[in-house]
Design an enzyme around this catalytic site. Structure first.
Site, PDB file in Angstrom:
ATOM      1  N   SER A  82      -9.319   2.388   2.886  1.00  0.00           N
ATOM      2  CA  SER A  82      -8.623   3.295   2.093  1.00  0.00           C
ATOM      3  C   SER A  82      -7.579   2.259   1.332  1.00  0.00           C
ATOM      4  CB  SER A  82      -7.623   4.366   2.911  1.00  0.00           C
ATOM      5  OG  SER A  82      -6.882   3.627   4.048  1.00  0.00           O
ATOM      6  N   LYS A 142       0.801  -1.336  -0.018  1.00  0.00           N
ATOM      7  CA  LYS A 142      -0.108  -0.132   0.029  1.00  0.00           C
ATOM      8  C   LYS A 142       0.928   1.070  -0.240  1.00  0.00           C
ATOM      9  CE  LYS A 142      -3.893   2.262   2.599  1.00  0.00           C
ATOM     10  NZ  LYS A 142      -4.749   2.140   3.994  1.00  0.00           N
ATOM     11  N   SER A 159     -10.140   0.436   7.046  1.00  0.00           N
ATOM     12  CA  SER A 159      -9.443   0.509   5.818  1.00  0.00           C
ATOM     13  C   SER A 159      -9.218  -0.859   5.471  1.00  0.00           C
ATOM     14  CB  SER A 159      -8.284   1.550   5.971  1.00  0.00           C
ATOM     15  OG  SER A 159      -8.832   2.842   6.258  1.00  0.00           O
TER      16      SER A 159
END
Length: 423
Positions: free
Chosen positions: A144, A75, A168
């Site tokens: 996210s 990520k 997330s």
């Protein structure tokens, strides 16, 4: 053999140990899938195929560790020395960190390799990336950890690092039909993660099976762990005021799952979230706002013109919180964690929604994060497990929540829940 990029982590490892697969072949299959699909899904933000294959060749030459030869997607709020890390913000376009984050360095230490960087929302907050849900490109993959979930769900990567400060990981995992494992707070070292709310920020694992999540999560500690399903777990469907926002199909799916668990030998009860925990659900957001305003102080002071309006509004929520309130919030959360053990008396894990329902149409919003807020604040392990499909044919998962520090047992219970789909 199944196409290498469709293999689970454990299947790939077994094939490599048997001499039937190389890390180069696995990495190449993942890279080919990225080349084929990323223009539509927009999961990856940075890839260097030649570098990835060189890592794989080194792994094949000197295989070692529980993660030998396995490519990880990372990520883009987690720093990588070789690949650009932009934190989902134009402020950091082209930013090249000097070092790898601790979790990335541990992947390499235990035999794995970096496949590429995957999209995040702006500083892992609410303004979403451009990533699409690979199961239906017209729908959000959640946030996210949008790129992480989409990459794993679309067979671009067997495993990805995500993060969770509110929800997330569990929400995008549910939306994309994969497994999202949020460990006990601090289990995976956060050095090299762009801080947001240090009291809650957690590095997470997204995979296509619970066994893979356990193997990779504990593999980062150098351990070889097999999360075999618990034979007869003690489960409790946990109700709270948040269920008022749950869509009927999600609520019914969890009830159906509970009934299936009982038929499979589990003991299933129903519990109500204690008032002491109900009263601090909203505390999570205020704590987040105060800490995020501090964490992004430099960016806020020098580059606020490049913030989204949504981020500006969220950070403004921390303006009127003084130090006394902040410390009081920290104290309240600590006391709640200390008393939370009572919720698990006679219970191995709670069943709870990870989202309102299936993924919404459009990518302007990534869905409600409310269903992870309390559990992130409480620092407990959570595993989002695929459960069924909603009325639009998109996945819905269930959140399996365990006591603080009981990660392996929670994963074993999650493996039991995962197996209910096959009965």
């Amino acid at each position: 053999m199944t196409t290498p990029n469709h293999l689970s982590v454990r299947q790939a490892l077994q094939a490599m140990e048997a001499g039937e697969l190389t890390s180069v072949a696995l990495a190449r299959a993942c890279l080919e899938r990225i080349a084929e699909r990323n223009a539509e899904v927009l999961a990856f933000t940075a890839v260097d195929p030649a570098w990835t294959l060189e890592q794989a060749r080194r792994s094949d030459a000197e295989p070692h560790g529980p993660l030998r030869g396995i490519p990880f997607a990372v990520k883009d709020v987690i720093e990588t020395q070789h690949l650009v890390t932009a934190y989902g913000s134009p402020i950091y376009s082209g930013h090249q960190p000097k070092t790898d984050a601790a979790c990335v360095a541990r992947v390499k230490e235990f035999g794995g390799l970096v496949l590429g960087k995957v999209a995040t929302s702006e500083f892992a907050t609410q303004t979403p990336s451009q990533t699409r849900n690979p199961l239906n490109l017209a729908h959000t993959p959640g946030g996210s950890s949008s790129g992480s979930a989409a990459a794993v769900a679309d067979f671009m990567a067997p495993v990805a690092f995500g993060t969770q400060t509110t929800a997330s990981t569990v929400r995008p995992a549910s939306y994309c039909g994969i497994v999202g494992y949020k460990p006990t707070f601090g289990f995976i070292n956060v050095a090299g993660l762009k801080p947001l709310s240090p009291a809650q920020d957690t590095i997470t694992i997204l995979t296509r099976s619970v066994a893979d999540a356990a193997w990779c999560g504990f593999g980062l500690q150098g351990d070889r762990v097999s999360a075999e399903p618990v034979a007869a777990p003690r489960l409790a469907v946990c109700y709270s005021s948040q269920w008022d926002a749950v869509r009927p199909e999600m609520a019914q799916a969890i009830e159906d799952l509970a009934a299936a668990a009982e038929r499979a030998g589990a003991k299933v009860t129903r519990v109500r979230l204690p008032d002491a925990l109900e009263s601090i659900i909203d505390l999570q957001g205020r704590l987040f706002a105060f800490e995020a305003r501090q964490s992004l102080a430099h960016e806020r002071q020098h580059h606020a013109d490049q913030f989204s309006d949504r981020l500006k509004a969220r950070l403004s929520g921390g303006e009127n919180i003084d130090s006394d309130e902040y410390l009081s919030m920290r104290q309240t959360a600590l006391i709640a964690r200390q008393n939370m053990g009572a919720l698990f008396d006679g219970i191995d894990a709670l069943l709870y929604p990870p989202a309102q329902g299936e993924a919404d149409e459009g990518i302007a919003d990534s869905g409600s994060a409310q269903f992870g807020a309390l559990w992130s604040l409480m620092h407990v392990p959570c595993v989002s497990v695929p459960m069924t499909k909603g009325p639009k044919g998109l996945p819905m998962g269930v959140q399996v929540i365990g006591p603080y520090g009981n990660d392996l047992r929670t994963l074993q219970v999650a493996a039991f829940v995962e197996g209910l789909r096959q009965r």
